[in-house]
Scaffold this motif. Structure first.
Motif, PDB file in Angstrom:
ATOM      1  N   TRP A  42       0.832  -1.209   0.000  1.00 49.99           N
ATOM      2  CA  TRP A  42       0.000   0.000   0.000  1.00 49.99           C
ATOM      3  C   TRP A  42       0.863   1.255   0.000  1.00 49.99           C
ATOM      4  CZ3 TRP A  42      -3.618  -1.591   4.626  1.00 49.99           C
ATOM      5  CH2 TRP A  42      -4.566  -2.504   4.175  1.00 49.99           C
ATOM      6  N   ALA A  43       1.885   1.241   0.836  1.00 50.82           N
ATOM      7  CA  ALA A  43       2.749   2.422   0.960  1.00 50.82           C
ATOM      8  C   ALA A  43       3.438   2.733  -0.361  1.00 50.82           C
ATOM      9  CB  ALA A  43       3.776   2.209   2.065  1.00 50.82           C
ATOM     10  N   ILE A  44       3.938   1.712  -1.024  1.00 51.02           N
ATOM     11  CA  ILE A  44       4.595   1.926  -2.319  1.00 51.02           C
ATOM     12  C   ILE A  44       3.590   2.488  -3.322  1.00 51.02           C
ATOM     13  CG2 ILE A  44       5.703   0.789  -4.281  1.00 51.02           C
ATOM     14  CD1 ILE A  44       6.925  -1.190  -2.252  1.00 51.02           C
ATOM     15  N   ASP A  45       2.385   1.925  -3.341  1.00 55.84           N
ATOM     16  CA  ASP A  45       1.353   2.407  -4.259  1.00 55.84           C
ATOM     17  C   ASP A  45       1.003   3.867  -3.984  1.00 55.84           C
ATOM     18  OD1 ASP A  45       1.229  -0.040  -5.486  1.00 55.84           O
ATOM     19  OD2 ASP A  45      -0.586  -0.707  -4.451  1.00 55.84           O
ATOM     20  N   LEU A  67       9.680  -4.605  -1.004  1.00 52.31           N
ATOM     21  CA  LEU A  67      10.402  -3.789  -1.978  1.00 52.31           C
ATOM     22  C   LEU A  67      10.866  -4.632  -3.166  1.00 52.31           C
ATOM     23  CD1 LEU A  67      12.557  -1.411   0.265  1.00 52.31           C
ATOM     24  CD2 LEU A  67      10.142  -1.266  -0.364  1.00 52.31           C
ATOM     25  N   LYS A  68      11.276  -5.869  -2.875  1.00 48.96           N
ATOM     26  CA  LYS A  68      11.798  -6.746  -3.928  1.00 48.96           C
ATOM     27  C   LYS A  68      10.726  -7.077  -4.963  1.00 48.96           C
ATOM     28  CE  LYS A  68      15.322  -9.381  -5.298  1.00 48.96           C
ATOM     29  NZ  LYS A  68      16.687  -8.847  -5.547  1.00 48.96           N
ATOM     30  N   LYS A  69       9.502  -7.297  -4.500  1.00 61.58           N
ATOM     31  CA  LYS A  69       8.457  -7.729  -5.436  1.00 61.58           C
ATOM     32  C   LYS A  69       7.776  -6.565  -6.152  1.00 61.58           C
ATOM     33  CE  LYS A  69       4.303  -8.025  -2.570  1.00 61.58           C
ATOM     34  NZ  LYS A  69       3.298  -8.929  -1.985  1.00 61.58           N
ATOM     35  N   SER A  70       8.104  -5.337  -5.749  1.00 61.65           N
ATOM     36  CA  SER A  70       7.526  -4.190  -6.440  1.00 61.65           C
ATOM     37  C   SER A  70       8.117  -4.088  -7.839  1.00 61.65           C
ATOM     38  CB  SER A  70       7.807  -2.894  -5.664  1.00 61.65           C
ATOM     39  OG  SER A  70       9.120  -2.445  -5.907  1.00 61.65           O
ATOM     40  N   ARG A 245      -5.017   6.413   5.180  1.00 64.16           N
ATOM     41  CA  ARG A 245      -4.253   7.257   6.103  1.00 64.16           C
ATOM     42  C   ARG A 245      -2.783   7.315   5.706  1.00 64.16           C
ATOM     43  NH1 ARG A 245      -6.886   4.911  11.664  1.00 64.16           N
ATOM     44  NH2 ARG A 245      -9.031   5.574  11.248  1.00 64.16           N
ATOM     45  N   GLN A 246      -2.277   6.218   5.194  1.00 62.28           N
ATOM     46  CA  GLN A 246      -0.916   6.255   4.658  1.00 62.28           C
ATOM     47  C   GLN A 246      -0.818   7.344   3.587  1.00 62.28           C
ATOM     48  OE1 GLN A 246       0.113   2.420   3.078  1.00 62.28           O
ATOM     49  NE2 GLN A 246       0.908   1.646   5.024  1.00 62.28           N
ATOM     50  N   ALA A 247      -1.771   7.335   2.669  1.00 65.51           N
ATOM     51  CA  ALA A 247      -1.755   8.298   1.571  1.00 65.51           C
ATOM     52  C   ALA A 247      -1.899   9.726   2.088  1.00 65.51           C
ATOM     53  CB  ALA A 247      -2.863   7.972   0.574  1.00 65.51           C
ATOM     54  N   GLN A 248      -2.763   9.930   3.089  1.00 59.81           N
ATOM     55  CA  GLN A 248      -2.975  11.273   3.638  1.00 59.81           C
ATOM     56  C   GLN A 248      -1.687  11.873   4.194  1.00 59.81           C
ATOM     57  OE1 GLN A 248      -6.070  10.987   6.570  1.00 59.81           O
ATOM     58  NE2 GLN A 248      -7.731  11.147   5.061  1.00 59.81           N
TER      59      GLN A 248
END
Length: 268
Positions: A42-45, A67-70, A245-248
């Protein structure tokens, strides 16, 4: 995203994601690993590229796997982790072994920022640990090195006896404990300040004030606190188990606090 340039020229995103309960049962620090990387995904997105981990958290592999699978290359990410010194220091061999474990779990050949997690009452050992970090830095395995939870006396030990000054000091800085004096000292020595758990310590009275400040900007109390910190050039590493909330937390670059706003926040 705004970047801050550290004292060795390395740039770090001024907002990162905390990770100490990610991938754990019940979102609890002591929970067993679930086997997924949902919060990292979610954070990466949402746009996070800076992730703060630590050996103490027991979940570096969650960060590494996420991170590896992104679809993004390793160089897009800024990874921080920390040597677990909460129970002191064992030996140089122990430190080397723990560092190698972190590299393996994070699935990387280099770490952007490696910290000593906590000072302890043995100056000779702290200097030995710092010299080990300096060696990894000189070999390019660590892109930058620093400390966490260090006070002035601990910083002075490294500044006076080490060869490389700490790039950052990760400290408590939150509502009710802004830690202005230590942040000013860090700044005077060219050391960046990073606020761990920047959204803790907000009681209902403080939340009401922060909501009032945020209302004209259409911002939440959390966004106001994070904006206050980054306007002081303090790096923040909020954490949330909720995607929205991460996105905010990243949506704080489209407004500026007034001097009056900052005074009210500083007084909390």
């Amino acid at each position: 995203m705004k970047n801050l340039t550290l004292n060795n020229g390395i740039e770090v995103p001024i907002i990162g994601s905390g990770t100490n309960t990610y991938g754990k049962e019940g979102n609890q620090f002591a929970g067993d690993l679930r086997g997924d990387t949902q919060e990292i995904d979610w954070a990466i997105d949402s746009g996070y590229r800076h992730f703060d981990s630590a050996q103490l958290y027991g979940n570096e592999e969650v960060v590494g796997n996420g991170l590896k699978k992104s679809s993004l290359p390793r160089e897009e990410f800024f990874i921080t982790t920390k040597l677990n010194t909460f129970e002191g220091y064992v030996s140089a061999d122990w430190a080397h072994a723990e560092i190698e474990k972190s590299l393996e779990k994070l699935q990387t050949d280099s770490i952007d920022l490696f910290l000593i997690h906590k000072p302890w009452d043995n100056h000779a050992e702290m200097l030995e640990a710092w010299r080990i970090l300096e060696d990894y830095y000189n070999r390019g395995v660590f892109k930058s090195i620093g400390v966490s939870n260090f006070e002035k006396e601990h910083l002075d030990l490294l500044l006076e006896n080490g060869n490389i000054p700490p790039a950052v000091n990760q400290i408590k800085s939150q509502v009710g404990h802004w830690n202005e004096e230590l942040i000013a000292y860090n700044r005077s020595k060219g050391i960046a300040s990073v606020a761990w758990s920047p959204l803790r310590g907000i009681d209902e009275k403080a939340k009401q004030v922060l909501d009032e400040i945020g209302k004209p900007y259409g911002k939440t109390f959390a966004q106001v606190v994070l904006r206050y910190q980054i306007e002081r050039d303090v790096i923040v590493i909020p954490k949330s188990h909720h995607k929205d909330r991460q996105a905010q937390c990243l949506q704080i670059f489209d407004f500026e606090l007034t001097a009056s706003d900052r005074d009210r926040i500083a007084a909390l």
